[in-house]
Write a protein that holds these residues in place. Structure first.
Motif, PDB file in Angstrom:
ATOM      1  N   LEU A   4       0.539  -1.398   0.231  1.00  0.00           N
ATOM      2  CA  LEU A   4       0.601  -0.148   0.073  1.00  0.00           C
ATOM      3  C   LEU A   4       0.518   1.624   0.400  1.00  0.00           C
ATOM      4  CD1 LEU A   4      -2.643   1.160  -0.272  1.00  0.00           C
ATOM      5  CD2 LEU A   4      -2.885   1.591   2.503  1.00  0.00           C
ATOM      6  N   SER A   5       1.281   2.282  -1.360  1.00  0.00           N
ATOM      7  CA  SER A   5       1.137   3.351  -0.928  1.00  0.00           C
ATOM      8  C   SER A   5       0.102   4.791  -1.001  1.00  0.00           C
ATOM      9  CB  SER A   5       1.926   3.093  -2.258  1.00  0.00           C
ATOM     10  OG  SER A   5       1.915   3.230  -3.487  1.00  0.00           O
ATOM     11  N   LYS A   6       1.405   5.826  -1.066  1.00  0.00           N
ATOM     12  CA  LYS A   6       0.144   7.019  -1.619  1.00  0.00           C
ATOM     13  C   LYS A   6      -0.592   7.142  -2.683  1.00  0.00           C
ATOM     14  CE  LYS A   6       0.841  11.677  -0.617  1.00  0.00           C
ATOM     15  NZ  LYS A   6       1.126  13.118  -0.018  1.00  0.00           N
ATOM     16  N   GLU A   7       0.171   6.080  -3.577  1.00  0.00           N
ATOM     17  CA  GLU A   7      -0.072   6.566  -5.087  1.00  0.00           C
ATOM     18  C   GLU A   7      -1.822   5.581  -5.094  1.00  0.00           C
ATOM     19  OE1 GLU A   7       3.726   8.037  -4.380  1.00  0.00           O
ATOM     20  OE2 GLU A   7       2.806   6.355  -3.791  1.00  0.00           O
ATOM     21  N   LYS A   8      -1.503   4.814  -4.324  1.00  0.00           N
ATOM     22  CA  LYS A   8      -3.087   4.018  -4.493  1.00  0.00           C
ATOM     23  C   LYS A   8      -4.275   4.176  -3.431  1.00  0.00           C
ATOM     24  CE  LYS A   8      -0.600   0.419  -3.976  1.00  0.00           C
ATOM     25  NZ  LYS A   8       0.760  -0.699  -4.126  1.00  0.00           N
ATOM     26  N   VAL A   9      -3.972   5.307  -2.607  1.00  0.00           N
ATOM     27  CA  VAL A   9      -5.212   5.758  -1.929  1.00  0.00           C
ATOM     28  C   VAL A   9      -5.817   6.885  -2.417  1.00  0.00           C
ATOM     29  CG1 VAL A   9      -5.602   6.648   0.329  1.00  0.00           C
ATOM     30  CG2 VAL A   9      -3.498   5.309   0.563  1.00  0.00           C
ATOM     31  N   ARG A  10      -7.446   7.120  -2.406  1.00  0.00           N
ATOM     32  CA  ARG A  10      -8.008   7.885  -2.608  1.00  0.00           C
ATOM     33  C   ARG A  10      -8.751   8.674  -1.737  1.00  0.00           C
ATOM     34  NH1 ARG A  10      -4.554   8.311  -6.024  1.00  0.00           N
ATOM     35  NH2 ARG A  10      -4.958   8.395  -8.414  1.00  0.00           N
ATOM     36  N   LEU A  11      -8.961   9.468  -1.396  1.00  0.00           N
ATOM     37  CA  LEU A  11     -10.165   9.892   0.060  1.00  0.00           C
ATOM     38  C   LEU A  11     -11.259  10.274  -0.521  1.00  0.00           C
ATOM     39  CD1 LEU A  11      -7.229  11.656   2.107  1.00  0.00           C
ATOM     40  CD2 LEU A  11      -8.043   9.136   2.756  1.00  0.00           C
ATOM     41  N   ASN A  12     -12.035  11.007  -0.076  1.00  0.00           N
ATOM     42  CA  ASN A  12     -13.392  11.260  -0.965  1.00  0.00           C
ATOM     43  C   ASN A  12     -13.624  11.391  -1.670  1.00  0.00           C
ATOM     44  OD1 ASN A  12     -14.283  13.162   1.771  1.00  0.00           O
ATOM     45  ND2 ASN A  12     -11.233  14.132   1.270  1.00  0.00           N
ATOM     46  N   VAL A  13     -13.952  10.122  -2.263  1.00  0.00           N
ATOM     47  CA  VAL A  13     -14.290   9.694  -3.634  1.00  0.00           C
ATOM     48  C   VAL A  13     -15.449   9.560  -4.243  1.00  0.00           C
ATOM     49  CG1 VAL A  13     -14.429   7.532  -5.161  1.00  0.00           C
ATOM     50  CG2 VAL A  13     -12.181   7.693  -3.875  1.00  0.00           C
ATOM     51  N   LYS A  14     -16.190  10.393  -4.966  1.00  0.00           N
ATOM     52  CA  LYS A  14     -17.604   9.791  -5.442  1.00  0.00           C
ATOM     53  C   LYS A  14     -17.371   8.935  -6.714  1.00  0.00           C
ATOM     54  CE  LYS A  14     -19.137  14.778  -3.836  1.00  0.00           C
ATOM     55  NZ  LYS A  14     -19.175  14.110  -2.629  1.00  0.00           N
ATOM     56  N   VAL A  15     -17.712   8.349  -6.755  1.00  0.00           N
ATOM     57  CA  VAL A  15     -18.917   7.392  -7.737  1.00  0.00           C
ATOM     58  C   VAL A  15     -20.310   7.002  -7.916  1.00  0.00           C
ATOM     59  CG1 VAL A  15     -16.501   5.848  -7.090  1.00  0.00           C
ATOM     60  CG2 VAL A  15     -18.240   5.239  -5.714  1.00  0.00           C
ATOM     61  N   ASN A  16     -20.415   6.474  -9.632  1.00  0.00           N
ATOM     62  CA  ASN A  16     -21.935   6.557  -9.520  1.00  0.00           C
ATOM     63  C   ASN A  16     -22.558   4.742  -8.994  1.00  0.00           C
ATOM     64  OD1 ASN A  16     -22.673   8.652 -10.266  1.00  0.00           O
ATOM     65  ND2 ASN A  16     -21.291   8.263 -12.504  1.00  0.00           N
ATOM     66  N   ASP A  17     -21.776   3.575  -8.984  1.00  0.00           N
ATOM     67  CA  ASP A  17     -21.766   2.517  -8.250  1.00  0.00           C
ATOM     68  C   ASP A  17     -20.647   1.893  -8.347  1.00  0.00           C
ATOM     69  OD1 ASP A  17     -20.838   1.971 -10.911  1.00  0.00           O
ATOM     70  OD2 ASP A  17     -22.787   1.733 -12.514  1.00  0.00           O
ATOM     71  N   ARG A  18     -21.177   0.487  -8.166  1.00  0.00           N
ATOM     72  CA  ARG A  18     -19.717  -0.186  -7.589  1.00  0.00           C
ATOM     73  C   ARG A  18     -19.047  -0.925  -8.722  1.00  0.00           C
ATOM     74  NH1 ARG A  18     -23.176  -6.387  -5.941  1.00  0.00           N
ATOM     75  NH2 ARG A  18     -24.461  -5.727  -7.837  1.00  0.00           N
ATOM     76  N   TYR A  19     -19.205  -0.699  -9.675  1.00  0.00           N
ATOM     77  CA  TYR A  19     -18.674  -0.964 -10.762  1.00  0.00           C
ATOM     78  C   TYR A  19     -17.571   0.331 -10.995  1.00  0.00           C
ATOM     79  CZ  TYR A  19     -21.663  -4.810 -11.237  1.00  0.00           C
ATOM     80  OH  TYR A  19     -21.983  -6.318 -10.917  1.00  0.00           O
ATOM     81  N   GLU A  20     -18.387   1.457 -11.235  1.00  0.00           N
ATOM     82  CA  GLU A  20     -17.435   2.230 -10.814  1.00  0.00           C
ATOM     83  C   GLU A  20     -16.016   2.449 -10.324  1.00  0.00           C
ATOM     84  OE1 GLU A  20     -17.236   7.362 -11.539  1.00  0.00           O
ATOM     85  OE2 GLU A  20     -19.238   6.053 -11.460  1.00  0.00           O
ATOM     86  N   SER A  77      -5.016  -1.048  -3.301  1.00  0.00           N
ATOM     87  CA  SER A  77      -5.638   0.130  -3.311  1.00  0.00           C
ATOM     88  C   SER A  77      -7.060   0.391  -2.474  1.00  0.00           C
ATOM     89  CB  SER A  77      -6.308   0.191  -5.035  1.00  0.00           C
ATOM     90  OG  SER A  77      -7.386  -0.195  -4.964  1.00  0.00           O
ATOM     91  N   VAL A  78      -6.907   1.584  -1.864  1.00  0.00           N
ATOM     92  CA  VAL A  78      -8.124   1.977  -1.212  1.00  0.00           C
ATOM     93  C   VAL A  78      -8.463   3.264  -1.212  1.00  0.00           C
ATOM     94  CG1 VAL A  78      -8.464   3.044   1.295  1.00  0.00           C
ATOM     95  CG2 VAL A  78      -6.460   1.000   1.324  1.00  0.00           C
ATOM     96  N   LEU A  79     -10.484   2.862  -1.576  1.00  0.00           N
ATOM     97  CA  LEU A  79     -11.290   3.825  -1.961  1.00  0.00           C
ATOM     98  C   LEU A  79     -12.326   4.662  -0.533  1.00  0.00           C
ATOM     99  CD1 LEU A  79     -11.800   3.232  -4.970  1.00  0.00           C
ATOM    100  CD2 LEU A  79     -11.179   4.152  -4.935  1.00  0.00           C
ATOM    101  N   ILE A  80     -12.176   5.820  -0.243  1.00  0.00           N
ATOM    102  CA  ILE A  80     -12.729   6.469   1.490  1.00  0.00           C
ATOM    103  C   ILE A  80     -13.693   6.523  -0.472  1.00  0.00           C
ATOM    104  CG2 ILE A  80     -12.938   7.282   2.670  1.00  0.00           C
ATOM    105  CD1 ILE A  80     -11.771   5.308   3.517  1.00  0.00           C
ATOM    106  N   VAL A  81     -14.929   6.182   0.359  1.00  0.00           N
ATOM    107  CA  VAL A  81     -16.116   7.268   0.147  1.00  0.00           C
ATOM    108  C   VAL A  81     -17.407   7.517   0.624  1.00  0.00           C
ATOM    109  CG1 VAL A  81     -18.212   6.059  -2.020  1.00  0.00           C
ATOM    110  CG2 VAL A  81     -16.032   5.185  -1.984  1.00  0.00           C
ATOM    111  N   PRO A  82     -17.472   9.056   0.786  1.00  0.00           N
ATOM    112  CA  PRO A  82     -18.051   8.849   2.254  1.00  0.00           C
ATOM    113  C   PRO A  82     -19.571   8.849   2.166  1.00  0.00           C
ATOM    114  CG  PRO A  82     -16.258  10.795   2.174  1.00  0.00           C
ATOM    115  CD  PRO A  82     -16.429   9.642   0.744  1.00  0.00           C
ATOM    116  N   GLU A  83     -20.215   9.531   1.191  1.00  0.00           N
ATOM    117  CA  GLU A  83     -21.773   9.025   0.818  1.00  0.00           C
ATOM    118  C   GLU A  83     -21.658   7.452   0.724  1.00  0.00           C
ATOM    119  OE1 GLU A  83     -22.288  11.406  -2.308  1.00  0.00           O
ATOM    120  OE2 GLU A  83     -21.712  13.150  -1.319  1.00  0.00           O
TER     121      GLU A  83
END
Length: 144
Positions: A4-20, A77-83
């Motif tokens: 895990l590295s900084k390039e593989k982390v995204r905070l506050n991600v907005k996506v339309n669906d699980r496939y995105e 990779s890590v995505l944080i999806v607040p909504e």
């Protein structure tokens, strides 16, 4: 190469669906050199067979069994999806893309699952204010 590295982390991600969400998590693994682009399609295919939602706000998309040969090195990779993003019946707020060589898959899966099973740990992860803070939480939790 770090799992895990900084390039593989995204905070506050907005996506339309699980496939995105799955494609984004997969693309981060591609960009980091863990897998070729074809692996991302296998992650989407795997989701179509059976949801990778684990519970407690966590989804861990990964490729199908026949895609293991595509994996060049273990990474996540890590995505944080607040909504939150719908994964079938439940919403995932934490989406972890996983590509693991050999038996490392189960090791990574179980240590992450144990870590986020604790409500306080999960909240700390979801509220991380920087990529570095999030990585530190994972390193602490996975080496516990």
């Amino acid at each position: 190469m770090s799992i895990l590295s900084k390039e593989k982390v995204r905070l506050n991600v907005k996506v339309n669906d699980r496939y995105e969400a799955i494609r984004l998590a997969g693309q981060l693994l591609v960009d980091a050199g863990h897998v070729p682009a074809a692996y991302v399609d296998k992650m989407v295919e795997r989701e179509g067979v059976s949801s990778t939602y684990i519970g407690g706000g966590l989804a861990m998309p990964h490729g199908t069994n026949d895609s293991k040969a595509l994996i060049q090195s273990t990474g996540m990779s890590v995505l944080i999806v607040p909504e939150g993003v719908d994964f079938g019946e439940e919403k995932a707020y934490l989406v972890i893309g996983l590509a693991a060589v050999g038996e490392e898959h189960l090791e990574v899966l179980s240590s992450v699952a144990v870590m986020v099973a604790d409500e306080d740990d999960m909240q700390r992860i979801l509220q991380a204010s920087s990529e570095e803070e999030l990585i530190a939480l994972f390193e602490e939790g996975m080496n516990a």
